[in-house]
Design an enzyme around this catalytic site. Structure first.
Site, PDB file in Angstrom:
ATOM      1  N   CYS A 132       0.837  -1.195   0.000  1.00 55.46           N
ATOM      2  CA  CYS A 132       0.000   0.000   0.000  1.00 55.46           C
ATOM      3  C   CYS A 132       0.874   1.247   0.000  1.00 55.46           C
ATOM      4  CB  CYS A 132      -0.926   0.010   1.221  1.00 55.46           C
ATOM      5  SG  CYS A 132      -0.066   0.261   2.790  1.00 55.46           S
ATOM      6  N   CYS A 185       3.480   1.690   2.682  1.00 56.72           N
ATOM      7  CA  CYS A 185       4.746   0.986   2.471  1.00 56.72           C
ATOM      8  C   CYS A 185       5.709   1.863   1.677  1.00 56.72           C
ATOM      9  CB  CYS A 185       4.515  -0.320   1.716  1.00 56.72           C
ATOM     10  SG  CYS A 185       3.325  -1.436   2.470  1.00 56.72           S
ATOM     11  N   ASP A 211       6.391  27.169 -33.365  1.00 54.05           N
ATOM     12  CA  ASP A 211       7.431  27.516 -34.333  1.00 54.05           C
ATOM     13  C   ASP A 211       6.792  27.359 -35.720  1.00 54.05           C
ATOM     14  OD1 ASP A 211       9.999  27.948 -35.487  1.00 54.05           O
ATOM     15  OD2 ASP A 211      10.173  25.789 -35.767  1.00 54.05           O
ATOM     16  N   ASP A 263      10.855  22.121 -33.064  1.00 55.30           N
ATOM     17  CA  ASP A 263      11.565  20.925 -33.526  1.00 55.30           C
ATOM     18  C   ASP A 263      12.603  20.421 -32.539  1.00 55.30           C
ATOM     19  OD1 ASP A 263      13.666  22.678 -33.777  1.00 55.30           O
ATOM     20  OD2 ASP A 263      13.535  22.834 -35.938  1.00 55.30           O
ATOM     21  N   ASP A 313      14.998  25.462 -31.350  1.00 56.95           N
ATOM     22  CA  ASP A 313      13.994  25.983 -30.422  1.00 56.95           C
ATOM     23  C   ASP A 313      14.270  25.569 -28.971  1.00 56.95           C
ATOM     24  OD1 ASP A 313      12.370  27.223 -32.408  1.00 56.95           O
ATOM     25  OD2 ASP A 313      11.644  25.249 -32.973  1.00 56.95           O
TER      26      ASP A 313
END
Length: 744
Positions: A15, A18, A430, A627, A631
């Site tokens: 759970c 833990c 872009d 791209d 950029d």
């Protein structure tokens, strides 16, 4: 010292408590800078400052916390098959134990509910009690893992779900055992709850088994990706003789033969033959792609109907498929920021529930109820509380979503990217290769008197040969003459290039280059430039010495789906912005065609990040789509960077989301998937919180105060077992996600 990152495989976790216990234990170790435990995939990522901590020390700390750990193997087809086989065997053991416990529990329930099939006197009641005891002990043995782990967690003062099961089932059993002894000694009937002890454990085992089965389905996408890699390949030796070899043994430069219908083993470049290739595993694009000599092919794609020989260019971890698998694995093991609240609650959940259960027991005793009733209240509270659902709510949805995204060519680097995309209100695009096709072509060449179009193209192509600018290929393709020898070549950032051709200084660049270098252009060229600009074409100037000798007009049409995608985003209330280094006229034309209203032009590559910052300062949550190369600064500055991948190179460090399909409609797929995922996570968290908020008061006996029913601990156990199953099943609904496909 640089940070070192290691992945660990964990065992014994049940759970969210833990996961919290392990994280706290590792975070305390000296040198640990970051630790992330994922309950759904049972993995732990640890970042350590240099070599200050060994893996053995980390493993020892996990074991001290009460759980198991080992260094995770590299994710390969073989390691995945081994892990899946281990999980299959573990599921088989769980199923057998669960079936045995349920069968005995049904018999135990029948015995307990029968008033006395042996008679009515105390002696026969004692015999019946011993029969129940004998039936309960094997059930406890079948569920021993819950009891052992729960006791370890209690011992370490980090109680978890198993601790609640231990308390619920154990108290019922011990209470019944004590009463059995009292019956033997006093010869008086006593209340027994052996059936509650057995059925609690059996129902919890059933719930955890169904949860494990459901969780396996969340890893199908990763398994599918790994199985795309063939185990063997056909390698040609120096005498062109074919030999079957293991894919792992292929080296860069090896020549590989791929027959029709076979899977391409590694990335490479075609040397002989032609074919069509199914790249859908990589880009999500279902249409086959024609491939010829010189074209690149990608490992994991299907060679459909031709035989090719190609040279391996990327092998092992460098292949596109290996990078995709790593990105998906990292994303599936990550956490979304929305999980923080659940993590904080999980850290104190079990101790709080134990306190509430104890207060409930004391309260009912003080109210005058019987000891047996108060014990039932305590057991019902500890059994119905479920920290599992809280811990699984986020990671299961992220696992399914990131795997589903990869199937459609959308790679999310982590859960934070999934969440961030839903908060975006402005998307900046872009132009070249994003809104447009990225394959510019020369449409016209205007020259000064005394020069020819062929000469202007030859001069420009000779210089452009040394660049990787998107417009360079268009000029090189248009040039039909042999390139000239260039000396003193120089790149002028944001302006263009220059170089010496024989005895002439040649310039190739944009209008800014002409203005800054104060080159002259005649009236004829000026008129032509004005006309071409009004048509929205990109202009490249070519100058010799101090005179502009020609202007090359280049056009890059928008992608077929750009206008549709922009329209959909605008409809969703998202602002769209075109950000480009092109001139105003070209940017306006492209923006109008695509349907983008805000257009920012004439921006140098290093100025794009500043524009993104300005948008953020006005309060916008900004995503940048580009791209991933020129950029990169803008992608990093944006709240979320979205890179359009090339289909082969997916290691875009500056982006959080990678679109493998070059078509812009992949952006809509990412956007829609993120929204559906976050909605799914919120559903899971709501039901997890709602279940516990509603279930615990009912288990405390609130309904009985108003004449309502008392919650039987066995019903509480069933509810606990199935609550986490519903969370996983809800996350699996994301497998039905289908993007809105754009008809080209």
């Amino acid at each position: 010292m640089a940070e070192q990152e290691e992945q660990y495989k964990l065992t014994g976790m049940v759970c969210a408590s833990c996961a919290q216990a392990v994280e706290k234990a590792i975070a305390k170790l000296p040198g640990v800078t970051e630790v992330n435990v994922n309950l759904a995939v049972e993995r732990m990522k640890v970042k350590v400052d240099g070599n200050s901590l060994s893996p053995e020390q980390i493993i020892k700390a996990v074991e001290k916390a009460g759980y198991g750990a080992e260094l995770a193997q590299d994710l390969t087809r073989e390691s995945n098959e081994k892990e899946q086989a281990e999980k299959k065997e573990s599921l088989k053991v769980k199923r057998n134990r669960m079936v045995g416990a349920l069968a005995l529990s049904v018999i135990l329930m029948f015995v307990a509910m029968t008033k006395s099939f042996l008679g009515a006197n105390v002696s026969q009641e004692i015999i019946k009690a011993f029969i129940e005891l004998v039936l309960t002990i094997p059930i406890l043995w079948f569920g021993r893992d819950f009891l052992i782990v729960g006791s370890k967690a209690l011992k370490n003062l980090a109680p978890n779900m198993d601790s609640l099961v231990l308390l619920g089932s154990g108290i019922s059993f011990l209470y019944s055992l004590v009463n059995t002894i009292i019956m033997v000694v006093t010869q008086n009937s006593q209340p027994l709850y052996y059936e509650a002890s057995g059925m609690i454990l059996a129902l919890i085992m059933l719930g955890k088994y169904l949860e494990a089965v459901s969780k396996q389905k969340t890893t199908t996408a990763m398994t599918s990706l790994l199985t795309l890699i063939p185990k063997t390949a056909i390698k040609l030796d120096d005498q062109d003789q074919p030999h079957e070899v293991q894919v792992d043994s292929i080296k860069v430069g090896d020549r590989i033969l791929v027959k029709s219908g076979q899977t391409i083993p590694v990335d490479g470049q075609i040397l002989e033959g032609s074919t069509t290739v199914d790249n859908s595993m990589l880009t999500g694009e279902s249409l086959p792609i024609s491939k010829f000599v010189g074209d690149e092919v990608v490992g994991g794609s299907l060679n459909q109907n031709g035989q090719i020989v190609y040279r391996a260019t990327r092998v092992g971890e460098d292949t596109a498929l290996a990078q995709i698998i790593k990105l998906v694995a990292d994303a599936q093991g990550s956490k979304a920021p929305i999980a923080r609240l659940a993590d904080k609650i999980a850290g104190v959940f079990v101790p709080v529930i134990m306190v509430i259960a104890l207060l409930g027991f004391i309260g009912w005793m003080l109210a005058g109820s019987t000891f047996a009733f108060a014990v039932n209240i305590f057991v019902a509270v500890v059994v119905i509380a479920c920290p599992c659902a809280l811990g699984l709510a986020t990671p299961t949805a992220i696992m399914v979503a990131t795997g589903k995204g990869a199937k459609f060519g959308v790679l999310f680097k982590d859960g934070a990217a999934l969440e961030s995309l839903t908060k975006i209100d402005t998307i900046v695009f872009d132009k070249t290769g994003t809104i447009t096709q990225g394959t510019p072509v020369v449409t016209d060449v205007i020259v000064k008197d005394g020069f020819t179009k062929e000469t202007v193209l030859q001069y420009a192509a000779s210089l452009e040969f040394y660049t990787e600018h998107p417009l360079a290929k268009a000029i090189l393709d248009a040039n039909e003459k042999e390139s000239l020898k260039v000396s003193d070549f120089e790149t002028l950032p944001g302006l263009g290039i220059k170089g010496q051709l024989a005895d002439k200084q040649i310039y190739v660049g944009n209008n800014r280059l002409i203005e800054q270098t104060k080159l002259t252009r005649d009236h004829k060229l000026a008129q032509a430039v004005a006309k071409m600009r009004s048509q929205g074409q990109t202009l490249v100037y070519v100058a010799a010495e101090q005179d502009v000798i020609g202007v090359i007009a280049i056009s890059d049409p928008i992608k077929a789906d750009s206008a549709y995608v922009i329209e959909q985003l605008n409809h969703k209330g998202v602002k769209t912005v075109l950000l480009t280094g092109d001139n105003k006229e070209t940017a306006q034309k492209i923006g109008q065609e695509a349907g983008i209203t805000e257009i920012i032009s004439d921006v140098l590559p290093d100025g794009k990040a500043a524009v993104i910052k300005q948008l953020q300062e006005r309060g916008d949550k900004v995503a940048m789509v580009g791209d991933g190369i020129n950029d990169a600064p803008a992608l990093t500055q944006a709240d979320i960077g979205i890179a359009i991948g090339t289909g082969t190179d997916v290691a875009v460090e500056s982006a959080q989301v990678i679109l493998m399909d070059p078509e812009l409609s992949a952006l809509l797929t990412a956007y829609e998937l993120s929204y559906k995922t976050m909605f799914n996570i919120k559903e899971n968290l709501f039901w997890a919180f709602f279940y516990n908020i509603l279930g615990v008061p009912i288990a405390l006996g609130v309904l009985t105060l108003f004449g309502g029913p008392f919650l039987n601990p066995m019903i509480a156990a069933g509810a606990m077992g199935f609550s986490s199953v519903t969370v996983v099943l809800n996350a699996l609904r994301l497998n039905r996600f289908k993007p809105k496909m754009f008809s080209k």
